[in-house]
Design an enzyme around this catalytic site. Structure first.
Site, mmCIF file in Angstrom:
data_model
loop_
_atom_site.group_PDB
_atom_site.id
_atom_site.type_symbol
_atom_site.label_atom_id
_atom_site.label_comp_id
_atom_site.label_asym_id
_atom_site.label_seq_id
_atom_site.Cartn_x
_atom_site.Cartn_y
_atom_site.Cartn_z
ATOM 1 N N ASN A 88 1.363 4.605 11.058
ATOM 2 C CA ASN A 88 -0.056 4.895 10.667
ATOM 3 C C ASN A 88 -0.640 6.081 11.201
ATOM 4 O O ASN A 88 -1.645 6.796 10.265
ATOM 5 C CB ASN A 88 -0.323 4.132 9.460
ATOM 6 C CG ASN A 88 -0.330 3.210 8.609
ATOM 7 O OD1 ASN A 88 -0.637 2.296 8.211
ATOM 8 N ND2 ASN A 88 1.121 3.935 8.173
ATOM 9 N N ASN B 110 -2.080 1.257 -1.980
ATOM 10 C CA ASN B 110 -4.058 1.790 -2.229
ATOM 11 C C ASN B 110 -3.291 3.282 -2.474
ATOM 12 O O ASN B 110 -4.391 3.290 -3.943
ATOM 13 C CB ASN B 110 -4.906 1.370 -1.105
ATOM 14 C CG ASN B 110 -4.853 -0.517 0.050
ATOM 15 O OD1 ASN B 110 -4.438 -0.738 -1.370
ATOM 16 N ND2 ASN B 110 -4.798 -0.638 1.350
ATOM 17 N N ASP C 138 0.848 -3.066 0.859
ATOM 18 C CA ASP C 138 2.159 -1.633 0.073
ATOM 19 C C ASP C 138 1.039 -0.899 -1.251
ATOM 20 O O ASP C 138 1.072 -2.034 -1.709
ATOM 21 C CB ASP C 138 3.144 -1.263 0.259
ATOM 22 C CG ASP C 138 3.060 0.215 -0.011
ATOM 23 O OD1 ASP C 138 2.593 0.530 0.075
ATOM 24 O OD2 ASP C 138 4.512 0.130 0.096
ATOM 25 N N TRP D 198 -2.488 3.049 -5.881
ATOM 26 C CA TRP D 198 -3.436 2.712 -7.063
ATOM 27 C C TRP D 198 -4.583 3.761 -7.224
ATOM 28 O O TRP D 198 -5.171 3.871 -8.256
ATOM 29 C CB TRP D 198 -3.793 1.491 -6.484
ATOM 30 C CG TRP D 198 -4.970 0.699 -7.075
ATOM 31 C CD1 TRP D 198 -4.666 -0.407 -8.112
ATOM 32 C CD2 TRP D 198 -6.412 0.928 -7.277
ATOM 33 N NE1 TRP D 198 -5.929 -0.398 -8.805
ATOM 34 C CE2 TRP D 198 -6.955 -0.305 -7.811
ATOM 35 C CE3 TRP D 198 -6.881 1.603 -6.325
ATOM 36 C CZ2 TRP D 198 -8.707 -0.030 -7.934
ATOM 37 C CZ3 TRP D 198 -8.944 1.429 -6.938
ATOM 38 C CH2 TRP D 198 -8.774 0.160 -7.681
#
Length: 237
Positions: free
Chosen positions: A54, A8, A6, A11
């Site tokens: 997703n 990405n 978890d 970031w």
């Protein structure tokens, strides 16, 4: 053991980068964790790469993730095989996965089928509730009477039924949710929620999580047992 990868996109956002840059950085972190797990003797590792939920993300992001996974499979297949890693995919039968990627996944699974160094499972298109539904459907198709269904029999009808119960789940980024992940197998797992976003989660944070796990007492609903000591070579699931 298992990792929910978890962080990405966060970031990338913190660095004013496009989301796809976060996914690329996350790919590199995943490869580091695979090597770290293998080096300390982890026998079963599952990485939550793409959930059934997703699919609701923007189409261009989903398409990029499909391409990223395909390039990863093609680029690293021989290296994974050389390391003795058996590769499997949980959920990859979803018809929305591009046909070319499904072929590459099948080729990687076939190439590494006989390897016994470590079993690496990519949960890809996976949803824990969907797995439970599949198991129930399989039992019904087999004509098994309701009163004959046991926990052991139910587990035998889950996808990849030889997968052992998970001992440890690591979810990065500080979020504390199950997110429909392997609902049956994580029933008595220990959970650790390190603050690092997944692209920043490499070998050292991973080993720190194993060290924290080794000091826990696992009760399984009963009296306290000894700490879950994790020496090198342990068959951690």
């Amino acid at each position: 053991m298992a990792c929910i990868m978890d962080g990405n996109r966060r970031w990338a956002a913190r660095r004013s980068l496009p989301e796809n840059a976060g996914h690329r950085a996350g790919q590199a972190a995943a490869l580091d964790v695979i090597d770290a797990a293998r080096s300390v003797g982890v026998r079963w590792l599952t990485l939550f790469a793409f959930s059934s939920e997703n699919w609701h993300r923007p189409g261009d992001e989903v398409a990029f993730l499909m391409r990223l996974v395909q390039s990863t499979v093609r680029r690293h297949a021989l290296a994974l095989h050389a390391k003795g890693i058996r590769c499997r995919f949980l959920g990859a039968s979803d018809p929305r996965i591009p046909a070319g990627l499904r072929r590459d996944i099948a080729a990687l699974e076939n190439l590494t089928r006989e390897n016994r160094g470590m079993t690496l499972t990519a949960a890809f298109g996976h949803g824990g509730r969907g797995d439970l539904v599949q198991a129930a459907q399989s039992l019904i198709r087999a004509g098994i009477p309701a009163e004959s269904v046991t926990e052991e029999l139910f587990a035998a009808h889950l996808p990849l039924p030889d997968t052992p119960d998970v001992d440890l789940v690591i979810r990065t980024s500080g979020e504390q949710r199950i997110s429909n992940f392997m609902l049956w197998q994580v029933a008595y797992a220990e959970w650790i929620f390190p603050p690092e976003l997944w692209p920043d989660f490499g070998t050292e944070p991973f080993l720190q999580c194993l060290d924290a796990f080794s000091r826990r007492q696992r009760r399984f609903g009963a009296r306290p047992r000894t700490a879950a000591h994790v020496p090198t070579g342990v068959n951690l699931a």
